[in-house]
Scaffold this motif. Sequence first.
Motif, PDB file in Angstrom:
ATOM      1  N   PRO A  47      47.766  73.581   2.602  1.00  0.00           N
ATOM      2  CA  PRO A  47      49.123  74.117   2.715  1.00  0.00           C
ATOM      3  C   PRO A  47      50.172  73.089   3.110  1.00  0.00           C
ATOM      4  O   PRO A  47      51.342  73.399   3.162  1.00  0.00           O
ATOM      5  CB  PRO A  47      48.962  75.157   3.828  1.00  0.00           C
ATOM      6  CG  PRO A  47      47.916  74.550   4.725  1.00  0.00           C
ATOM      7  CD  PRO A  47      46.977  73.800   3.814  1.00  0.00           C
ATOM      8  N   TRP A  48      49.734  71.857   3.400  1.00  0.00           N
ATOM      9  CA  TRP A  48      50.654  70.893   3.987  1.00  0.00           C
ATOM     10  C   TRP A  48      51.331  69.997   2.958  1.00  0.00           C
ATOM     11  O   TRP A  48      52.553  69.851   2.964  1.00  0.00           O
ATOM     12  CB  TRP A  48      49.907  70.013   4.993  1.00  0.00           C
ATOM     13  CG  TRP A  48      49.198  70.773   6.049  1.00  0.00           C
ATOM     14  CD1 TRP A  48      49.770  71.477   7.073  1.00  0.00           C
ATOM     15  CD2 TRP A  48      47.788  70.928   6.193  1.00  0.00           C
ATOM     16  NE1 TRP A  48      48.801  72.053   7.848  1.00  0.00           N
ATOM     17  CE2 TRP A  48      47.570  71.737   7.342  1.00  0.00           C
ATOM     18  CE3 TRP A  48      46.691  70.457   5.482  1.00  0.00           C
ATOM     19  CZ2 TRP A  48      46.306  72.084   7.779  1.00  0.00           C
ATOM     20  CZ3 TRP A  48      45.428  70.791   5.914  1.00  0.00           C
ATOM     21  CH2 TRP A  48      45.238  71.592   7.035  1.00  0.00           C
ATOM     22  N   PRO A 319      58.144  72.852  10.664  1.00  0.00           N
ATOM     23  CA  PRO A 319      57.551  73.997   9.963  1.00  0.00           C
ATOM     24  C   PRO A 319      56.849  73.566   8.682  1.00  0.00           C
ATOM     25  O   PRO A 319      57.370  72.762   7.911  1.00  0.00           O
ATOM     26  CB  PRO A 319      58.772  74.888   9.649  1.00  0.00           C
ATOM     27  CG  PRO A 319      59.859  74.426  10.565  1.00  0.00           C
ATOM     28  CD  PRO A 319      59.606  72.971  10.798  1.00  0.00           C
ATOM     29  N   VAL A 320      55.640  74.095   8.457  1.00  0.00           N
ATOM     30  CA  VAL A 320      54.865  73.759   7.266  1.00  0.00           C
ATOM     31  C   VAL A 320      55.622  74.105   5.978  1.00  0.00           C
ATOM     32  O   VAL A 320      55.653  73.293   5.043  1.00  0.00           O
ATOM     33  CB  VAL A 320      53.487  74.460   7.297  1.00  0.00           C
ATOM     34  CG1 VAL A 320      52.753  74.267   5.973  1.00  0.00           C
ATOM     35  CG2 VAL A 320      52.659  73.921   8.441  1.00  0.00           C
ATOM     36  N   PRO A 321      56.249  75.299   5.867  1.00  0.00           N
ATOM     37  CA  PRO A 321      56.952  75.632   4.611  1.00  0.00           C
ATOM     38  C   PRO A 321      58.063  74.642   4.266  1.00  0.00           C
ATOM     39  O   PRO A 321      58.295  74.347   3.094  1.00  0.00           O
ATOM     40  CB  PRO A 321      57.522  77.025   4.892  1.00  0.00           C
ATOM     41  CG  PRO A 321      56.618  77.598   5.930  1.00  0.00           C
ATOM     42  CD  PRO A 321      56.250  76.444   6.806  1.00  0.00           C
ATOM     43  N   LEU A 322      58.748  74.107   5.294  1.00  0.00           N
ATOM     44  CA  LEU A 322      59.810  73.132   5.049  1.00  0.00           C
ATOM     45  C   LEU A 322      59.242  71.858   4.438  1.00  0.00           C
ATOM     46  O   LEU A 322      59.796  71.307   3.486  1.00  0.00           O
ATOM     47  CB  LEU A 322      60.535  72.811   6.358  1.00  0.00           C
ATOM     48  CG  LEU A 322      61.624  71.727   6.279  1.00  0.00           C
ATOM     49  CD1 LEU A 322      62.763  72.174   5.356  1.00  0.00           C
ATOM     50  CD2 LEU A 322      62.167  71.403   7.673  1.00  0.00           C
ATOM     51  N   ALA A 324      56.263  71.494   2.855  1.00  0.00           N
ATOM     52  CA  ALA A 324      55.620  71.768   1.568  1.00  0.00           C
ATOM     53  C   ALA A 324      56.618  71.965   0.438  1.00  0.00           C
ATOM     54  O   ALA A 324      56.273  71.810  -0.739  1.00  0.00           O
ATOM     55  CB  ALA A 324      54.726  72.996   1.690  1.00  0.00           C
ATOM     56  N   ALA A 325      57.862  72.261   0.779  1.00  0.00           N
ATOM     57  CA  ALA A 325      58.863  72.560  -0.251  1.00  0.00           C
ATOM     58  C   ALA A 325      59.485  71.311  -0.867  1.00  0.00           C
ATOM     59  O   ALA A 325      60.094  71.392  -1.942  1.00  0.00           O
ATOM     60  CB  ALA A 325      59.958  73.446   0.338  1.00  0.00           C
ATOM     61  N   HIS A 326      59.360  70.151  -0.224  1.00  0.00           N
ATOM     62  CA  HIS A 326      60.026  68.939  -0.706  1.00  0.00           C
ATOM     63  C   HIS A 326      59.059  67.757  -0.644  1.00  0.00           C
ATOM     64  O   HIS A 326      58.490  67.473   0.407  1.00  0.00           O
ATOM     65  CB  HIS A 326      61.267  68.635   0.142  1.00  0.00           C
ATOM     66  CG  HIS A 326      62.248  69.756   0.197  1.00  0.00           C
ATOM     67  ND1 HIS A 326      63.140  70.019  -0.815  1.00  0.00           N
ATOM     68  CD2 HIS A 326      62.455  70.710   1.149  1.00  0.00           C
ATOM     69  CE1 HIS A 326      63.880  71.067  -0.489  1.00  0.00           C
ATOM     70  NE2 HIS A 326      63.484  71.518   0.701  1.00  0.00           N
ATOM     71  N   GLN A 330      57.170  65.604   2.464  1.00  0.00           N
ATOM     72  CA  GLN A 330      55.717  65.442   2.499  1.00  0.00           C
ATOM     73  C   GLN A 330      55.333  63.976   2.717  1.00  0.00           C
ATOM     74  O   GLN A 330      54.395  63.674   3.460  1.00  0.00           O
ATOM     75  CB  GLN A 330      55.103  65.964   1.203  1.00  0.00           C
ATOM     76  CG  GLN A 330      55.210  67.477   1.053  1.00  0.00           C
ATOM     77  CD  GLN A 330      54.724  67.952  -0.294  1.00  0.00           C
ATOM     78  OE1 GLN A 330      53.664  67.557  -0.755  1.00  0.00           O
ATOM     79  NE2 GLN A 330      55.500  68.810  -0.953  1.00  0.00           N
TER      80      GLN A 330
END
Length: 381
Positions: A47-48, A319-322, A324-326, A330
């Motif tokens: 998820p990362w 936050p992981v979603p932040l 993972a989104a860019h 990453q």
Amino acid sequence: MKSQTQTESLTYEQTHQSCRILWIDIAKGIAMLLVFYGHLGGAGDNPWFPDLTGSIWVVYLFHMPLFFMLSGLTFNPNKDFRTFFVSRFKRLVIPYFFFSIYALGKILLLIIAPSVVTGFHAGAMGTPLSEIGNILLGNTNGLWFFLALFWGELALYGVHKLARHSTHRHLLLAGISSLSGMIWFVVSFLGIYKFVPFQLLHATEAIAFVGLGWLLSHRIKTLSAQETMYLLVGSTAAFIVFGIISRHTETHDVGWWVFLAALPYFCAAVFGSMMTIAIAQLLPSWRWLTYIGRNTMTFYGLNGLSMAIARKLVFILVPVPLVAAHIAFQIIIGILVITVACLICTAATPILNRWCWWGIGTSNLRAIRLSAQRAASSNGK
């Protein structure tokens, strides 16, 4: 005039480092950083860093063959068998079980709080008894390298003893290494190495790349700067070509095709390793990188634990979603996670060297220092 303590310390450091080749330490440091990078995604789901999986796949083409090849550059079978066996057992087998203490910690956590284990997005774990069995049978995840190298070096020691008087020993070694490399990739594709204990089948990878490193050792160590640059350009181009071929090669077929499919992977591993060796010879001697290279035993043994802690610490703040989104996030956070993991290992290294030298395959530095002090005192009388 230097004090006696300074002189003794200098004498010890000179003795300890005199036999080391600096660029090999640099290459080991690079290889260790590649291991950390390869473990960014952890196990199980990822998820990362979803956009880094392609580059992680590229790293996996050659980062462990590189470690084996570097071991081959310093491989020395010119000892009696008992001395060779004992030294390799202390250096590789004992550290395998020592660093498996971390795996025992995961088993304890699995018993006490199984929901926590699943929350770490880790690979599937069996029952506590099966996991303990995996440790005893040499199948601890992440630590297979120690046992594979142990068996591989023993096999190459035997090859050396049998062929040392042969005029075709170099050709024989090249043939054995190449065949072992092909066999390794075949058993890897088929997954059957998992069913043989103590990493005996995984040792084919060690035989292949330690053997190649040993075969090429003298030539690699005597390269001029210009030859090193040629090696870098040529091996990089070849690695890209075979990497692309490997990416488009199907390996699910268990027929004879799998032997042909193994060839580009084997070539990519060889040329990726040579590329990194050339880079190491051309890089300046950064102290932090050579420090990692000189302490790869500790860094490798603790990489799983340190990466788990580093990810946990970093993703408490970010936050992981932040991330993972860019892809830019990453890359930045991935570098941060690796840096934190390396700092953890750096902090642990002097502690283990001081108190757990017997478990990490090194000498008792305190005893060596005391011996040096006694020798200096005797010389001063």
